[in-house]
Design a protein around this motif. Structure first.
Motif, PDB file in Angstrom:
ATOM      1  N   ALA A 144       0.817  -1.154   0.001  1.00  0.00           N
ATOM      2  CA  ALA A 144      -0.186  -0.078   0.048  1.00  0.00           C
ATOM      3  C   ALA A 144       0.863   1.159   0.112  1.00  0.00           C
ATOM      4  O   ALA A 144       0.437   2.373  -0.053  1.00  0.00           O
ATOM      5  N   GLY A 145       2.268   1.248  -0.262  1.00  0.00           N
ATOM      6  CA  GLY A 145       3.008   2.190  -0.141  1.00  0.00           C
ATOM      7  C   GLY A 145       3.523   2.738   1.182  1.00  0.00           C
ATOM      8  O   GLY A 145       4.268   3.999   1.119  1.00  0.00           O
ATOM      9  N   VAL A 146       3.532   2.118   2.176  1.00  0.00           N
ATOM     10  CA  VAL A 146       3.904   2.432   3.446  1.00  0.00           C
ATOM     11  C   VAL A 146       5.285   1.684   3.667  1.00  0.00           C
ATOM     12  O   VAL A 146       5.397   0.459   3.406  1.00  0.00           O
ATOM     13  N   HIS A 147       6.288   2.524   4.119  1.00  0.00           N
ATOM     14  CA  HIS A 147       7.747   1.840   4.375  1.00  0.00           C
ATOM     15  C   HIS A 147       7.601   1.366   5.666  1.00  0.00           C
ATOM     16  O   HIS A 147       7.199   2.073   6.566  1.00  0.00           O
ATOM     17  N   VAL A 148       8.241   0.111   5.775  1.00  0.00           N
ATOM     18  CA  VAL A 148       8.399  -0.385   7.234  1.00  0.00           C
ATOM     19  C   VAL A 148       9.800  -0.695   7.680  1.00  0.00           C
ATOM     20  O   VAL A 148      10.686  -1.043   6.783  1.00  0.00           O
ATOM     21  N   ALA A 149      10.190  -0.073   8.803  1.00  0.00           N
ATOM     22  CA  ALA A 149      11.676  -0.415   9.252  1.00  0.00           C
ATOM     23  C   ALA A 149      11.599  -1.077  10.482  1.00  0.00           C
ATOM     24  O   ALA A 149      10.696  -1.167  11.312  1.00  0.00           O
ATOM     25  N   THR A 150      12.389  -2.218  10.441  1.00  0.00           N
ATOM     26  CA  THR A 150      12.418  -3.238  11.711  1.00  0.00           C
ATOM     27  C   THR A 150      13.461  -2.644  12.626  1.00  0.00           C
ATOM     28  O   THR A 150      14.724  -1.920  11.965  1.00  0.00           O
ATOM     29  N   LEU A 151      13.476  -3.063  14.114  1.00  0.00           N
ATOM     30  CA  LEU A 151      14.303  -2.268  14.993  1.00  0.00           C
ATOM     31  C   LEU A 151      14.771  -3.423  15.853  1.00  0.00           C
ATOM     32  O   LEU A 151      13.742  -4.305  16.099  1.00  0.00           O
ATOM     33  N   VAL A 152      16.000  -3.620  16.074  1.00  0.00           N
ATOM     34  CA  VAL A 152      16.601  -4.732  17.108  1.00  0.00           C
ATOM     35  C   VAL A 152      16.530  -6.091  16.475  1.00  0.00           C
ATOM     36  O   VAL A 152      17.384  -6.678  16.395  1.00  0.00           O
ATOM     37  N   SER A 153      15.287  -6.524  16.073  1.00  0.00           N
ATOM     38  CA  SER A 153      15.209  -7.990  15.442  1.00  0.00           C
ATOM     39  C   SER A 153      14.565  -7.700  14.186  1.00  0.00           C
ATOM     40  O   SER A 153      13.527  -7.156  14.047  1.00  0.00           O
ATOM     41  N   ASP A 154      15.272  -8.202  13.140  1.00  0.00           N
ATOM     42  CA  ASP A 154      14.745  -7.882  11.833  1.00  0.00           C
ATOM     43  C   ASP A 154      13.725  -9.191  11.298  1.00  0.00           C
ATOM     44  O   ASP A 154      13.524 -10.025  12.064  1.00  0.00           O
ATOM     45  N   LEU A 155      13.395  -8.930   9.984  1.00  0.00           N
ATOM     46  CA  LEU A 155      12.368  -9.900   9.236  1.00  0.00           C
ATOM     47  C   LEU A 155      12.911 -10.139   8.006  1.00  0.00           C
ATOM     48  O   LEU A 155      12.480  -9.672   7.045  1.00  0.00           O
ATOM     49  N   PRO A 156      13.982 -10.900   7.997  1.00  0.00           N
ATOM     50  CA  PRO A 156      14.477 -11.456   6.819  1.00  0.00           C
ATOM     51  C   PRO A 156      13.510 -12.037   5.963  1.00  0.00           C
ATOM     52  O   PRO A 156      12.868 -12.916   6.366  1.00  0.00           O
ATOM     53  N   GLY A 157      13.899 -11.804   4.561  1.00  0.00           N
ATOM     54  CA  GLY A 157      12.981 -12.287   3.529  1.00  0.00           C
ATOM     55  C   GLY A 157      11.514 -11.560   3.219  1.00  0.00           C
ATOM     56  O   GLY A 157      10.774 -11.865   2.707  1.00  0.00           O
ATOM     57  N   SER A 158      11.418 -10.519   4.157  1.00  0.00           N
ATOM     58  CA  SER A 158      10.082  -9.757   3.966  1.00  0.00           C
ATOM     59  C   SER A 158      10.376  -8.543   2.978  1.00  0.00           C
ATOM     60  O   SER A 158      11.519  -8.336   2.565  1.00  0.00           O
ATOM     61  N   SER A 159       9.120  -7.847   2.794  1.00  0.00           N
ATOM     62  CA  SER A 159       9.195  -6.540   2.147  1.00  0.00           C
ATOM     63  C   SER A 159       9.690  -5.418   2.976  1.00  0.00           C
ATOM     64  O   SER A 159       9.466  -4.365   2.488  1.00  0.00           O
ATOM     65  N   ARG A 160      10.090  -5.571   4.026  1.00  0.00           N
ATOM     66  CA  ARG A 160      10.300  -4.426   5.053  1.00  0.00           C
ATOM     67  C   ARG A 160      11.492  -3.420   4.118  1.00  0.00           C
ATOM     68  O   ARG A 160      12.414  -4.099   3.603  1.00  0.00           O
ATOM     69  N   THR A 161      11.656  -2.336   4.586  1.00  0.00           N
ATOM     70  CA  THR A 161      12.584  -1.396   3.921  1.00  0.00           C
ATOM     71  C   THR A 161      13.879  -1.208   4.404  1.00  0.00           C
ATOM     72  O   THR A 161      14.813  -1.267   3.647  1.00  0.00           O
TER      73      THR A 161
END
Length: 340
Positions: A144-161
């Motif tokens: 939907a065009g929203v950028h997502v940043a992970t902190l401390v613990s990542d989400l590998p293989g996802s579409s996070r920014t």
């Protein structure tokens, strides 16, 4: 010298107000005039400073941070840093909202993400639990065009920014190097305590630790990680049980939280010559270093992580790339002698 809007206005033979309308896509300008301005932009090689333009328009960036609740000292420090950033909102042109979810509850995290209206936010920051439902919720936001940043613990293989955190493989390897040296080539076993192996930071630390210790310190046997959900009482119990059951344990690596419980267990076994490495400088781990219960603490600057997430999400909302060197989170090693 870089061309300016004044140069464009002069080249196109129009006013600065007209150039501003064209660059910002506002109505009220004839098609012929728009083409003149756009032609001048191409000829001059003008590159728009999006950040300056947004500053001039006083654009506000609505951001949502989702963090685990509970007594975890590091997470409460992280939340404190987010609240401090929220207090700077007027200066940083942000509007920050904080949502807390139960720790180690990916369903609750996914539900909070799914409830976010993409039209209402410029970006989302979260401490991720690495499960399919969380990845799917993140994908819905990014689609939907929203950028997502992970902190401390990542989400590998996802579409996070972007991931705002330390290199946890390197952190685990660092812990192994420290314990290997502290043990002075002693034979024995190493107890590894994790919060949850569904957290990418815990998985990476365990993998890095195991890889280096086996390669460089073969006299030390690594026991399988014991999961304690970062709960202090649970950490205390699993460490007490392990130390009482196995006299060959010579070192403990707590790669998660729950250090208060670890401290209690170690205090009950002061007669044991144990080498201990833990994570995050808090009031409890600081005292454990001073008392000689911990040999070293590996730390990450949660304030830097929050500031990094805000910079990255604002830049991405403007279509810009963040400065990678500025966003690199350092791994710090503290002994009792160099505590800040």
């Amino acid at each position: 010298m870089r061309p300016t809007v004044h140069d464009i206005a002069a080249a196109a033979g129009v006013s600065l107000a007209t150039v501003d309308r064209v660059l910002n896509g506002r109505p009220g300008v004839r098609r012929q005039t728009v083409e003149k301005v756009e032609g001048a932009v191409l000829r001059l090689g003008y590159v728009r400073d999006v950040t300056a333009a947004n500053l001039a328009r006083r654009r506000v960036y609505p951001l949502i941070f989702v963090v685990p609740g509970g007594p975890n000292s590091f997470m409460r420090n992280l939340e404190t840093e987010i609240r401090a950033a929220a207090e700077r909102s007027s200066a940083e042109r942000t509007a920050i909202t904080i949502e807390t979810v139960p720790a180690f509850d990916p369903g609750a995290l996914a539900r909070v993400l799914e409830a976010i209206d993409p039209a209402s936010v410029a970006g989302v920051g979260l401490v991720a639990t690495d499960t399919a439902e969380v990845r799917e919720a993140v994908a819905r936001l990014t689609d939907a065009g929203v950028h997502v940043a992970t902190l401390v613990s990542d989400l590998p293989g996802s579409s996070r920014t972007h991931f705002c955190g330390i290199d946890n493989l390197a952190a685990g390897r660092t812990a192994a190097g420290l314990i290997g040296r502290f043990c002075h080539r002693r034979h024995g076993k190493v107890l590894m305590v994790a919060g949850s192996m569904k957290l990418s930071d815990h998985m990476d630390r365990a993998a890095g630790f195991t890889e280096l210790l086996r390669a460089e310190f073969p006299d030390l046997e690594i026991l399988d990680p014991v999961e304690a959900n970062d709960d202090a009482e649970r950490v205390k119990q699993v460490v007490m049980d392990a130390l009482e059951a196995d006299p060959e344990i010579v070192a403990v690596y707590n790669l998660g939280a729950g250090n208060r419980g670890l401290i209690k267990a170690l205090s009950a076994h002061r007669q044991r010559a144990l080498s201990v490495v833990a994570h995050e400088v808090t009031a409890h781990s600081r005292q454990a270093l001073a008392d000689g219960l911990f040999d070293a603490v590996i730390n990450q600057d949660c304030g830097h992580e929050v500031r990094s997430a805000i910079r990255v999400l604002k830049a991405r909302a403007d279509g810009l790339d963040p400065l990678s060197a500025q966003e690199r989170i350092r791994i710090d090693i503290f002994l009792k002698d160099n505590l800040p």
